[in-house]
Design an enzyme around this catalytic site. Structure first.
Site, mmCIF file in Angstrom:
data_model
loop_
_atom_site.group_PDB
_atom_site.id
_atom_site.type_symbol
_atom_site.label_atom_id
_atom_site.label_comp_id
_atom_site.label_asym_id
_atom_site.label_seq_id
_atom_site.Cartn_x
_atom_site.Cartn_y
_atom_site.Cartn_z
ATOM 1 N N PHE A 11 -43.264 -3.252 55.984
ATOM 2 C CA PHE A 11 -43.801 -1.895 56.105
ATOM 3 C C PHE A 11 -44.129 -1.301 54.729
ATOM 4 O O PHE A 11 -45.293 -1.004 54.417
ATOM 5 C CB PHE A 11 -42.784 -1.065 56.893
ATOM 6 C CG PHE A 11 -42.795 0.399 56.619
ATOM 7 C CD1 PHE A 11 -43.961 1.143 56.762
ATOM 8 C CD2 PHE A 11 -41.633 1.052 56.212
ATOM 9 C CE1 PHE A 11 -43.968 2.516 56.497
ATOM 10 C CE2 PHE A 11 -41.627 2.403 55.962
ATOM 11 C CZ PHE A 11 -42.798 3.138 56.092
ATOM 12 N N ILE A 12 -43.145 -1.193 53.855
ATOM 13 C CA ILE A 12 -43.404 -0.587 52.541
ATOM 14 C C ILE A 12 -44.209 -1.560 51.664
ATOM 15 O O ILE A 12 -45.158 -1.159 50.978
ATOM 16 C CB ILE A 12 -42.084 -0.197 51.838
ATOM 17 C CG1 ILE A 12 -41.320 0.820 52.691
ATOM 18 C CG2 ILE A 12 -42.355 0.380 50.438
ATOM 19 C CD1 ILE A 12 -39.932 1.168 52.176
ATOM 20 N N ASP A 31 -43.487 -13.759 51.618
ATOM 21 C CA ASP A 31 -42.847 -13.127 52.787
ATOM 22 C C ASP A 31 -42.582 -14.222 53.816
ATOM 23 O O ASP A 31 -43.430 -15.090 54.019
ATOM 24 C CB ASP A 31 -43.777 -12.051 53.376
ATOM 25 C CG ASP A 31 -43.022 -11.052 54.232
ATOM 26 O OD1 ASP A 31 -43.019 -9.860 53.884
ATOM 27 O OD2 ASP A 31 -42.422 -11.468 55.259
ATOM 28 N N ASN A 32 -41.421 -14.163 54.450
ATOM 29 C CA ASN A 32 -41.128 -15.192 55.464
ATOM 30 C C ASN A 32 -41.527 -14.735 56.866
ATOM 31 O O ASN A 32 -41.252 -15.418 57.845
ATOM 32 C CB ASN A 32 -39.644 -15.602 55.425
ATOM 33 C CG ASN A 32 -38.725 -14.490 55.875
ATOM 34 O OD1 ASN A 32 -39.173 -13.358 56.108
ATOM 35 N ND2 ASN A 32 -37.445 -14.792 56.003
ATOM 36 N N GLY A 36 -41.498 -8.813 58.500
ATOM 37 C CA GLY A 36 -42.858 -8.511 58.048
ATOM 38 C C GLY A 36 -43.879 -9.146 58.983
ATOM 39 O O GLY A 36 -43.557 -10.062 59.745
ATOM 40 N N LEU A 76 -38.888 -6.534 47.236
ATOM 41 C CA LEU A 76 -38.660 -5.722 48.436
ATOM 42 C C LEU A 76 -38.105 -6.545 49.593
ATOM 43 O O LEU A 76 -37.683 -5.970 50.603
ATOM 44 C CB LEU A 76 -39.992 -5.073 48.884
ATOM 45 C CG LEU A 76 -40.377 -3.723 48.272
ATOM 46 C CD1 LEU A 76 -40.491 -3.801 46.768
ATOM 47 C CD2 LEU A 76 -41.674 -3.226 48.863
ATOM 48 N N ALA A 117 -35.844 -2.979 45.029
ATOM 49 C CA ALA A 117 -35.752 -1.919 46.038
ATOM 50 C C ALA A 117 -34.339 -1.900 46.611
ATOM 51 O O ALA A 117 -33.903 -2.849 47.252
ATOM 52 C CB ALA A 117 -36.768 -2.151 47.144
ATOM 53 N N TYR A 149 -23.791 -4.441 54.860
ATOM 54 C CA TYR A 149 -25.160 -4.297 54.351
ATOM 55 C C TYR A 149 -25.148 -3.415 53.106
ATOM 56 O O TYR A 149 -25.741 -3.751 52.071
ATOM 57 C CB TYR A 149 -26.061 -3.693 55.437
ATOM 58 C CG TYR A 149 -27.432 -3.318 54.943
ATOM 59 C CD1 TYR A 149 -28.357 -4.298 54.595
ATOM 60 C CD2 TYR A 149 -27.816 -1.981 54.813
ATOM 61 C CE1 TYR A 149 -29.618 -3.959 54.130
ATOM 62 C CE2 TYR A 149 -29.074 -1.628 54.353
ATOM 63 C CZ TYR A 149 -29.975 -2.629 54.017
ATOM 64 O OH TYR A 149 -31.215 -2.291 53.558
ATOM 65 N N LYS A 153 -26.210 -4.568 49.261
ATOM 66 C CA LYS A 153 -27.208 -3.921 48.400
ATOM 67 C C LYS A 153 -26.546 -3.406 47.117
ATOM 68 O O LYS A 153 -27.161 -3.401 46.048
ATOM 69 C CB LYS A 153 -27.927 -2.785 49.142
ATOM 70 C CG LYS A 153 -28.776 -3.243 50.312
ATOM 71 C CD LYS A 153 -29.865 -4.238 49.941
ATOM 72 C CE LYS A 153 -31.104 -3.582 49.397
ATOM 73 N NZ LYS A 153 -32.239 -4.557 49.253
#
Ligand code: UDP
Length: 334
Positions: A11-12, A31-32, A36, A76, A117, A149, A153
Site C-alpha cells: 500500500f505505502i 516484493d514477495n 503486496g 518497507l 519504516a 510484532y 519492530k
C-alpha cells in the site's frame, strides 16, 4: 538518483514508487507479493525507469539484486496488519527481524543510505497525550503475538541504530501512525478500508470493543513526501521520526462519520474483541503522535482531513458503484 524499495508493491510502497518515478528516479522494487499486489503497481509497470524483482527480503541474493547500484534504499517490506501478525506469528517474526538484518547488511556492503519504516506499534499501550520519539514503550505479555510484532519492530530499530553507531550506516527511521488511503486492504485488519467497504456494501460496520479506543489517521499522500524528505536529510541518520495524523478520533465516531459521509444505510455493530480476533490480540486504547520532531526536520504537517481521507478510500473501492457517489455528502476535490 537510483532508488531501491523493499515492499514496493504494498500500500505505502506503491505510492512511494509513483512519487519517486514522477520525481525522475530510477526505481527497483523487491516484493514477495504476500500482502503486496502487482495491481498496486499497474500504473508504473512498463515505465522505463521501473524494475521489479519478485522475492523475499530473507533471500540475500534477491536483496542484492535490487540494492546493487542504488543510491538509497527504502525498507518497507514487513509482515503487517494485526490479523496477519496474530495468525502467523512465526513467519512475521522471521520476516520482521531476520529480513531487516539481511537488508541492513546488504545496504552496508553496497554503500547506499537507507530509510527504515517502523511503526507507532512500538509505543504499545502508552496512552500519552502526545507520544514523542523518546516516549516509553509499554508492551503487554510476550505471549501475545501483537506485542511480539511491536517487539520485532523495536529490534529492527535497535539493529538500525547499532549499524549507524558501529559502522556509520546512514540510516533514518520513520514511525508511521495509522497511515491510510487508497490501495490499503482491509483483509489484514485495517479499520478504515474495512469500515468504508462495509458502508459501501450496506453491511453492518464492525466496531470492535466499546468503540471508544482512539487513533490519529494520516493520509498516505501526506506521509510519502515526508518519508522522502526525511531520507534526504543527513541529520536524520541515526534518528527516528514520528509521522502521524493530528486529529484524534474514536473508532465509533469514525464509523458514524463514514456512514454519514457516504450516505450509507448501514448499521453500526459493536463486536466483542474475543469474536473479532483470535488469541494473541490486545487492543490499544489510544495512540497520539507528537509530530514536532519531523516538523522541525522537514516541515511535516498532515494536511488531508479525515473526510477527504474517507472519500478517497471510498472512491478507490471498486464496488463503490453499489452506492452512488452522488449520495456522498461532499465531493472529492479533483
Ligand atoms: N477495528 C474495528 N473494526 C474493524 C477493524 C479494526 O473496530 O473492522 C479497531 C481495532 O480493534 C483498533 C482500531 O480499529 O482498535 C484500529 O485498528 P487497525 O488494525 O486499523 O490499527 P491499529 O490497531 O494497528 O492501530
Amino acid at each position: 538518483m537510483k532508488t531501491a524499495i523493499t515492499g514496493g508493491a504494498g500500500f505505502i510502497g506503491s505510492h512511494l514508487v509513483e512519487h519517486l518515478l514522477a520525481a525522475g528516479d530510477e526505481v527497483a522494487v523487491l516484493d514477495n507479493l504476500s500482502t503486496g499486489r502487482l495491481e498496486n503497481l499497474k500504473g508504473v509497470i512498463g515505465h522505463r525507469n521501473f524494475h521489479f524483482v519478485e522475492g523475499t527480503i530473507l533471500d540475500r541474493d534477491a536483496v542484492d539484486r535490487v540494492v546493487a547500484g542504488a543510491d538509497r534504499v527504502f525498507h518497507l517490506a514487513a509482515a503487517v496488519g494485526v490479523n496477519l501478525i496474530v495468525d502467523h506469528p512465526l513467519e512475521s517474526l522471521r520476516t520482521n527481524i531476520h529480513g531487516t538484518e539481511v537488508v541492513l547488511d546488504a545496504v552496508l556492503e553496497s554503500g547506499a543510505s537507507i530509510l527504515l519504516a517502523s511503526t507507532s506499534e512500538i509505543y504499545g499501550k502508552n496512552t500519552s497525550d502526545s507520544l514523542s520519539e523518546e516516549a516509553d514503550r509499554i508492551l503487554g505479555s510476550a505471549l501475545k503475538s501483537r506485542w511480539t510484532y511491536a517487539a520485532a519492530k523495536g529490534i529492527d530499530e535497535a539493529f538500525a541504530h547499532a549499524y549507524w553507531r558501529q559502522f556509520g550506516l546512514p540510516v533514518a527511521i520513520v514511525r508511521l501512525f495509522n497511515t491510510v488511503g487508497p490501495r490499503q486492504t482491509g483483509r489484514y485488519g485495517m479499520v478504515v478500508p474495512r469500515l468504508v467497504r462495509q458502508a459501501l456494501l450496506g453491511e453492518p460496520l464492525t466496531v470492535y470493543g466499546d468503540g471508544h479506543q482512539t487513533r490519529c489517521f494520516s493520509y498516505v499522500g501526506d506521509i510519502v513526501p515526508a518519508i522522502v524528505r526525511i531520507s534526504e536529510e543527513p541529520l536524520a541518520y541515526g534518528n527516528a521520526y514520528n509521522l502521524g495524523g493530528s486529529y484524534e478520533i474514536s473508532i465509533l465516531t469514525l464509523a458514524e462519520r463514514i456512514v454519514e459521509l457516504l450516505g450509507s444505510g448501514s448499521a453500526i455493530t459493536l463486536v466483542p474483541y474475543e469474536q473479532a480476533y483470535s488469541e494473541g490480540y490486545e487492543d490499544m486504547r489510544r495512540r497520539v503522535p507528537d509530530n514536532s520532531k519531523s516538523f522541525g526536520l522537514v516541515g511535516f504537517e498532515p494536511k488531508t482531513t479525515l473526510d477527504e481521507i474517507i472519500l478517497n478510500v471510498a472512491a478507490d473501492y471498486k464496488p463503490a458503484k453499489v452506492l452512488d457517489p452522488a449520495r456522498w455528502k461532499i465531493t472529492l476535490a479533483s
